[in-house]
Design an enzyme around this catalytic site. Structure first.
Site, PDB file in Angstrom:
ATOM      1  N   SER A  95       3.079 -19.514  -2.401  1.00 24.33           N
ATOM      2  CA  SER A  95       2.725 -18.211  -2.123  1.00 24.33           C
ATOM      3  C   SER A  95       2.274 -18.076  -0.672  1.00 24.33           C
ATOM      4  O   SER A  95       1.385 -19.078  -0.392  1.00 24.33           O
ATOM      5  CB  SER A  95       1.802 -17.848  -3.169  1.00 24.33           C
TER       6      SER A  95
ATOM      7  N   TYR B 262      -5.691 -18.706  -8.812  1.00 23.07           N
ATOM      8  CA  TYR B 262      -4.269 -18.662  -8.434  1.00 23.07           C
ATOM      9  C   TYR B 262      -3.802 -19.553  -7.036  1.00 23.07           C
ATOM     10  O   TYR B 262      -3.126 -20.438  -6.943  1.00 23.07           O
ATOM     11  CB  TYR B 262      -3.714 -16.956  -8.147  1.00 23.07           C
TER      12      TYR B 262
HETATM   13  P1  NAD Z   1       7.481 -12.575 -12.911  1.00 22.47           P
HETATM   14  O1  NAD Z   1       6.117 -12.259 -13.528  1.00 22.47           O
HETATM   15  O2  NAD Z   1       8.445 -11.390 -12.623  1.00 22.47           O
HETATM   16  O3  NAD Z   1       8.147 -13.725 -13.226  1.00 22.47           O
HETATM   17  C1  NAD Z   1       7.613 -15.065 -13.902  1.00 22.47           C
HETATM   18  C2  NAD Z   1       8.467 -15.599 -14.893  1.00 22.47           C
HETATM   19  O4  NAD Z   1       7.747 -16.839 -15.163  1.00 22.47           O
HETATM   20  C3  NAD Z   1       8.389 -14.711 -16.148  1.00 22.47           C
HETATM   21  O5  NAD Z   1       9.724 -14.760 -16.546  1.00 22.47           O
HETATM   22  C4  NAD Z   1       7.391 -15.405 -17.263  1.00 22.47           C
HETATM   23  O6  NAD Z   1       7.595 -15.374 -18.466  1.00 22.47           O
HETATM   24  C5  NAD Z   1       7.825 -16.805 -16.695  1.00 22.47           C
HETATM   25  N1  NAD Z   1       6.341 -17.769 -17.293  1.00 22.47           N
HETATM   26  C6  NAD Z   1       5.190 -17.434 -16.920  1.00 22.47           C
HETATM   27  N2  NAD Z   1       4.534 -18.449 -17.665  1.00 22.47           N
HETATM   28  C7  NAD Z   1       5.170 -19.552 -18.096  1.00 22.47           C
HETATM   29  C8  NAD Z   1       5.291 -20.485 -18.669  1.00 22.47           C
HETATM   30  N3  NAD Z   1       4.362 -21.157 -19.179  1.00 22.47           N
HETATM   31  N4  NAD Z   1       6.228 -21.409 -19.018  1.00 22.47           N
HETATM   32  C9  NAD Z   1       7.617 -20.688 -18.802  1.00 22.47           C
HETATM   33  N5  NAD Z   1       7.699 -19.666 -18.065  1.00 22.47           N
HETATM   34  C10 NAD Z   1       6.726 -19.008 -17.884  1.00 22.47           C
HETATM   35  O7  NAD Z   1       6.885 -13.034 -11.533  1.00 22.47           O
HETATM   36  P2  NAD Z   1       7.663 -13.236 -10.029  1.00 22.47           P
HETATM   37  O8  NAD Z   1       7.090 -12.299  -9.232  1.00 22.47           O
HETATM   38  O9  NAD Z   1       9.219 -13.151 -10.298  1.00 22.47           O
HETATM   39  O10 NAD Z   1       6.974 -14.934  -9.591  1.00 22.47           O
HETATM   40  C11 NAD Z   1       8.000 -15.824  -9.598  1.00 22.47           C
HETATM   41  C12 NAD Z   1       6.859 -16.813  -8.784  1.00 22.47           C
HETATM   42  O11 NAD Z   1       6.765 -16.406  -7.454  1.00 22.47           O
HETATM   43  C13 NAD Z   1       5.642 -17.188  -9.476  1.00 22.47           C
HETATM   44  O12 NAD Z   1       5.354 -18.593  -9.263  1.00 22.47           O
HETATM   45  C14 NAD Z   1       4.661 -16.157  -8.441  1.00 22.47           C
HETATM   46  O13 NAD Z   1       3.458 -16.898  -8.358  1.00 22.47           O
HETATM   47  C15 NAD Z   1       5.368 -16.548  -7.099  1.00 22.47           C
HETATM   48  N6  NAD Z   1       5.178 -15.315  -6.175  1.00 22.47           N
HETATM   49  C16 NAD Z   1       5.652 -14.152  -6.325  1.00 22.47           C
HETATM   50  C17 NAD Z   1       4.940 -13.168  -5.494  1.00 22.47           C
HETATM   51  C18 NAD Z   1       5.534 -11.736  -5.527  1.00 22.47           C
HETATM   52  O14 NAD Z   1       5.104 -10.751  -4.729  1.00 22.47           O
HETATM   53  N7  NAD Z   1       6.211 -11.347  -6.535  1.00 22.47           N
HETATM   54  C19 NAD Z   1       4.551 -13.590  -4.239  1.00 22.47           C
HETATM   55  C20 NAD Z   1       4.139 -14.717  -4.071  1.00 22.47           C
HETATM   56  C21 NAD Z   1       4.368 -15.730  -4.841  1.00 22.47           C
END
Ligand code: NAD
Length: 246
Positions: free
Chosen positions: A141, A154
């Site tokens: 991130s 986080y």
């Molecule tokens: P999202 O919430 O849309 O998707 C996350 C997915 O992870 C979901 O399908 C959820 O069911 C799954 N998940 C959560 N806990 C779980 C577990 N214990 N076991 C298995 N699956 C699990 O989020 P996203 O925005 O697509 O994020 C994906 C990654 O990107 C994450 O690691 C997040 O921290 C990182 N990220 C996202 C952003 C952003 O702006 N969206 C920014 C920085 C980092």
């Protein structure tokens, strides 16, 4: 671009960024195993890939649970073959003022975002070492660079994952397995829409006047997974539209 039917595990691919990564790696001819705690979302992504002519299976698994991870790996190997590419993408990103984080919540965030990738890597790395070829891509991130209000748990977890990526890149540098990371900036997914942020107004403060798309992260992952990235390990492709540099 061709991944020649290599098996890729993408965690958290039932939604957002993980879904886009799974679809992109399938387009690049990888066979995809989607591991997500959300069984419906995982099944939906797998169906999207199969509808487009690719190969994908969905496995409902809590990626912080050692037994569930082992079972998912066994099912993946039996159905698709040994794992060549691992994308540790599953994560949670709660907002909690520091003094209100209780120990159980802190542990939960660390378990899903950091201990999970540790367990997953240990589970599938033997497949890669046996093949003398592998790719581990960790979704970290940009908040590790910037900090983030009310996200002490986080940002700690993602900082730990960055450290682990570099340590393993060095330890396994001569093995044919690379370890790299993609820290997203603000990407339009259900996670971002659930955050206490006015996304459209915030987008106007960004250099490109827009938040990123899940496909932007998927493209960086596709490059790191490819043969062309074989001399790149321990590195970071910051995918944040120029918000943070260096
Ligand atoms: P999202 O919430 O849309 O998707 C996350 C997915 O992870 C979901 O399908 C959820 O069911 C799954 N998940 C959560 N806990 C779980 C577990 N214990 N076991 C298995 N699956 C699990 O989020 P996203 O925005 O697509 O994020 C994906 C990654 O990107 C994450 O690691 C997040 O921290 C990182 N990220 C996202 C952003 C952003 O702006 N969206 C920014 C920085 C980092």
């Amino acid at each position: 671009r061709s991944l020649n039917g290599k098996v890729a595990v993408v965690t958290g691919a039932g939604s957002g960024i993980g879904r886009a990564i799974a679809i992109r790696l399938a387009e690049d001819t990888a066979k995809i195993a989607i591991w997500d705690i959300n069984a419906d979302g995982a099944a939906e992504t797998a169906q999207m890939i199969r509808d487009a002519g690719g190969t994908a299976i969905a496995i409902a698994a809590d990626c912080s649970d050692k037994a569930a991870i082992h079972a998912a790996a066994e099912e993946t190997r039996a159905t698709l073959g040994p794992v060549a590419i691992l994308v540790n993408n599953a994560g949670i990103a709660p907002f909690t003022p520091f003094m209100e984080i209780d120990d159980a919540l802190f542990d939960k965030v660390i378990h899903i975002n950091l201990r999970g990738p540790y367990l997953l890597t240990k589970e599938v790395l033997p497949d890669m070492l046996a093949a003398q070829w592998g790719r581990v891509i960790n979704i970290t991130s940009s908040s590790v660079q910037s900090g983030s209000f009310a996200q002490g748990h986080y940002v700690s977890s993602k900082g730990g994952l960055m450290g682990m990526t570099k340590a393993l890149a060095l330890e396994f540098a001569a093995s044919g397995v690379t370890f790299n990371m993609v820290p997203p900036g603000f990407i339009d997914t259900p996670m971002l829409r659930a955050a206490p942020i006015d996304v459209d107004a915030f987008a106007q403060t960004l250099p490109m006047k827009r938040v990123g798309k899940p496909e932007d992260i998927a493209a960086a992952c596709a490059y790191l997974a490819s043969e062309e990235a074989s001399y790149i390990t321990g590195q970071t492709i910051s995918t944040n539209g120029g918000r943070y540099m260096g």
